[in-house]
Design an enzyme around this catalytic site. Structure first.
Site, PDB file in Angstrom:
ATOM      1  N   ASP A 123      -2.880   0.708   0.617  1.00 43.08           N
ATOM      2  CA  ASP A 123      -3.606   0.281  -0.580  1.00 43.08           C
ATOM      3  C   ASP A 123      -3.135  -1.122  -0.933  1.00 43.08           C
ATOM      4  OD1 ASP A 123      -5.005   2.711  -0.923  1.00 43.08           O
ATOM      5  OD2 ASP A 123      -3.330   3.594  -2.015  1.00 43.08           O
ATOM      6  N   ASP A 141     -11.368   3.395  -0.472  1.00 40.48           N
ATOM      7  CA  ASP A 141     -11.398   4.129  -1.744  1.00 40.48           C
ATOM      8  C   ASP A 141     -12.594   3.688  -2.584  1.00 40.48           C
ATOM      9  OD1 ASP A 141      -8.976   5.327  -1.025  1.00 40.48           O
ATOM     10  OD2 ASP A 141      -7.776   3.892  -2.174  1.00 40.48           O
TER      11      ASP A 141
END
Length: 175
Positions: A123, A141
């Protein structure tokens, strides 16, 4: 269903391009951000930081155990198969639905690749206001979230694709 495959190739290309972009951004984040300074994108609102998440959204199931890794990977494979099956069952002319499926499929597979390779998802997008931070996320995401929101709107009948195959009216002679 003569040319039904042509738009499906386009949706597959969208999914592949998004998957490629997700992979590229994660490689960039690992090489640029893992050992380097964070990058301010919009000061006070967004920056790029490096983070690894062995769990799922919001770091749920963040135990880091190998068993959890493979359970989450199995769940992702199942979800990707379900999304692909739904896309194939939906009319190719239902472009909003097909786009929704392409987004979700690419996002699921993007994170699945990380999970299988390393047991963690990379991330790097940090959105914040002052000291209040949204959990760090990635392109995959975002694709899953946008696809899920579109699915929710479609289930509620808001902006839904109501295209159906045109059929000839049935007559008594057809009986």
């Amino acid at each position: 269903m003569t040319a039904d495959w042509r738009p499906r190739v386009l949706y597959a290309a969208v999914a592949a391009a998004l998957l490629g972009f997700d992979r590229w951004t994660k490689v960039w984040a690992a090489s640029r951000l893992q050992f380097g300074p964070d990058v301010d994108v919009v000061p006070g609102l967004a920056r790029f930081v490096y983070a690894e998440n062995p769990g799922i959204a919001f770091s749920l199931f963040n135990s880091g155990e190998q068993t959890t890794r493979w359970i989450l990977a199995s769940f992702a494979v199942t979800a990707a198969c379900v999304v692909a099956a739904m896309a194939l069952r939906t009319s190719a002319s239902a472009w909003r639905s097909q786009l929704m499926y392409a987004l979700m499929f690419a996002g699921i597979v993007g994170n699945l690749i990380d999970r299988v390779r390393t047991g963690r998802v990379i991330d790097f997008i940090d959105v914040y206001i002052g000291t209040h931070h949204w959990p760090v996320f990635n392109v995959a995401d975002s694709a899953i979230t946008i696809g899920a929101v579109l699915l929710g709107l479609e289930l509620l009948g808001i902006g839904a694709d109501h295209r159906t195959e045109q059929r000839e009216p049935r007559t008594d002679a057809d009986s």
